[in-house]
Enzyme design. Structure first.
Site, PDB file in Angstrom:
ATOM      1  N   CYS A   1      -2.553   8.917   2.567  1.00  0.00           N
ATOM      2  CA  CYS A   1      -2.250   8.427   0.744  1.00  0.00           C
ATOM      3  C   CYS A   1      -3.923   8.852   0.079  1.00  0.00           C
ATOM      4  CB  CYS A   1      -1.398   6.775   1.345  1.00  0.00           C
ATOM      5  SG  CYS A   1      -2.833   6.727   2.075  1.00  0.00           S
TER       6      CYS A   1
ATOM      7  N   GLU B   1       0.358  -0.786  -0.209  1.00  0.00           N
ATOM      8  CA  GLU B   1      -0.235   0.303   0.112  1.00  0.00           C
ATOM      9  C   GLU B   1       0.514   1.128   0.294  1.00  0.00           C
ATOM     10  OE1 GLU B   1      -2.672  -0.136  -0.060  1.00  0.00           O
ATOM     11  OE2 GLU B   1      -3.787  -2.413   0.140  1.00  0.00           O
TER      12      GLU B   1
ATOM     13  N   GLU C   1       3.646  13.540  -4.809  1.00  0.00           N
ATOM     14  CA  GLU C   1       3.146  13.428  -3.251  1.00  0.00           C
ATOM     15  C   GLU C   1       3.907  14.541  -2.051  1.00  0.00           C
ATOM     16  OE1 GLU C   1       4.099   9.870  -0.789  1.00  0.00           O
ATOM     17  OE2 GLU C   1       1.586   9.377  -0.504  1.00  0.00           O
TER      18      GLU C   1
END
Ligand code: NAD
Length: 501
Positions: A305, A271, A403
């Protein structure tokens, strides 16, 4: 459109009012075979409060030897744990949920001290942890295999679902206990034993969890080894007696884990990061979208996230939308957890992460990307960044593709549907996305075209334990939550009986 920089309301407390957590800490060492025991190395890692920048605890810098001991304990425990009935395992998971719930205040205190989270955020994390254990306690009892039958003459096929064995787990710092629970609950429910390595930056609640549930689980079923990724995480990834390695973390750590796992060909569950596009059409409820992003873009200081951090809005409504969003973001209250009940945004987790996010803001400013609000870091102590909206962001800009993992939302525009979809799918990630429109045909169609493991329509960042969570592309593979996680943490076996006579 507003273009001058305005720092939103900032609330700061005296740093020495942070509640002491000394009494709350676990005994020193690693949690192996049902008890805390000394690490094989005397080396320690400092644990820092990101509001005060002070050391609040130290944990063992674990070694490969510590991992080997923990894996040996997990191996010894695996047969008896795997042979329990789903009902027996479920009963234990329910007791774990109750134990966590009874200790909510203690766990909130530790999580907020270690991660700088406002108390309501830590409360959400602990409530989520409890619900995850309750969900998997129920799900464990509902697992069925595909119906068996006679597929070859005189042979009855039976399809069993078995535990994998020992699972290695590596977790991040953004939701320390919650991300651990997303792994621990399905792994135990499916009948596996495990060794978990929490982030070296936020190990306190995972260690506390071990202490709290020590009397509920047989020794060796659940083990914790603290330490760094390149030492403890790497040994878990390569260990020949571990059947699967599950990581929640960055793309780089995902690569390291997958390559470490390659030699033993163990299963890998990843993940990883995300950069969720938020696609807003001209017919959308613009005020509603802005209100939703007030939470979805900034919750947990944007260290999330699935954060709705990359807005793609139709060019005809960008001015109106940015005005709504800036109004929302200006009302966010930043501060230490103890600074008041209204504090919503805490600091970033560490100096290194603060420097990273600051770098993104500085390079964006140097590239001429305006901040409609925020755009700067705040004075210390503490790793605080002003909630920020960057506007007029050009296609392919660094802040729109990488990110950032901070309280920063970027706004780009598009001219038509095809461009919106192409641009939304253009990044390396595929974890989550949202589409905003009042047109049901359009929302179905666009949701189908977005390359993300979760797509929200007229919403963002709403999760449920019943629904799978996980990504495509650079966001990894494997699913957390839901019965799909139970699938991932188990294996099918075909047993064929010859009944010919
Ligand atoms: P990180 O990758 O730096 O660290 C995560 C964990 O990996 C830590 O425990 C770390 O010690 C370990 N690690 C680091 N190098 C390793 C190596 N070589 N081998 C094995 N383990 C190693 O990530 P982080 O900064 O703690 O967390 C933020 C990242 O996690 C972000 O990218 C975020 O998007 C991602 N994340 C994803 C999800 C999801 O559900 N997809 C959820 C939360 C966080």
């Amino acid at each position: 459109m507003q273009t001058e920089t305005q720092i939103p309301a900032v609330r700061r407390a005296e740093t020495d009012t942070a509640p002491s957590i000394k009494e709350d800490l676990t005994p020193d060492g690693q949690f192996i075979d049902g008890k805390f025991q000394p690490s094989s190395s005397p080396e320690l890692i400092d644990v820092i409060d990101p509001c005060t920048e002070k050391v609040i605890a130290q944990v063992a810098a674990g070694t490969a030897e510590d991992v080997d001991q923990a894996v040996a304990a997990a191996l010894r425990a695996k047969r008896s744990w795997g042979r329990l009935t789903p009902k027996e395992r479920s009963t234990i998971l329910l007791k774990i949920a109750d134990r966590v719930e009874q200790n909510t205040e203690l766990l909130v205190r530790l999580e907020s001290a270690n991660a700088g989270k406002p108390f309501p955020v830590s409360h959400d994390d602990i409530a989520g942890t409890v619900d995850t254990f309750r969900f998997f306690a129920g799900a464990a009892r509902s697992v069925t295999s595909q119906a068996a039958g006679n597929y070859a003459e005189d042979h009855l096929s039976v399809i069993l679902r078995e535990p994998l064995g020992v699972v290695g787990v590596v977790t991040p710092w953004n939701y320390p206990l919650l991300m651990a629970a997303w792994k621990i609950a399905p792994i135990l429910a499916a009948g596996n034993t495990l060794v978990i390595k929490p982030s070296e930056q936020t190990p306190l609640t995972t260690l506390k969890f071990a202490e709290l549930v020590a009397d509920l689980l047989p020794a060796g079923v659940f083990n914790v080894v603290t330490g760094t990724g390149p030492v403890v995480g790497a040994r878990l990834s390569e260990h020949p007696d571990i059947d699967m390695i599950a990581l929640t973390g960055s793309v780089n750590s995902g690569r390291a884990v997958a390559s470490g796992a390659a030699e033993s060909l163990k299963r890998v569950h990843l993940e990883l990061g995300g950069k969720a596009p938020v696609v807003i059409f001209e017919d959308a409820d613009l005020a509603g979208a802005a209100t939703s992003l007030r939470a979805a873009g900034y919750y947990n200081s944007g260290q999330e996230c699935g954060a709705g951090c990359r807005v793609l809005v139709h060019e005809s409504v960008v001015g109106q939308f940015v005005e709504h969003l800036v109004n929302e973001v200006q009302s966010l209250v930043v501060g230490e957890p103890g600074a008041g009940d209204d504090v919503e945004i805490g600091p970033l987790v560490s100096q290194a992460h603060f420097d990273r996010v600051k770098g993104y803001l500085e390079r964006a400013a140097a590239a001429g990307i305006p901040a409609a609000v925020g755009g700067t870091v705040l004075d210390g102590p503490g790793y605080f960044v002003a909630p920020t909206v960057l506007v007029n962001v050009p296609d392919g800009a660094e802040v729109a593709t990488q990110e950032i993992f901070g309280p920063v939302v970027t706004v780009e525009t598009f001219a038509d549907e095809a461009e919106a979809v192409t641009r939304a799918n253009s990044g390396p990630y595929g974890l989550s996305a949202s589409v905003w429109t009042e047109n049901a045909r359009r929302s179905h169609d666009i949701a189908g075209q977005l390359d993300a493991g979760t797509v929200w329509v007229n919403s963002h960042l709403v999760l449920a334990n019943e629904a799978p969570w996980g990504g495509f592309k650079g966001s990894g593979y494997g699913r957390d939550l839901s019965i799909y996680a139970l699938d991932d943490y188990s294996r099918t076996k075909h047993v064929m009986h010859n009944h010919g006579r």
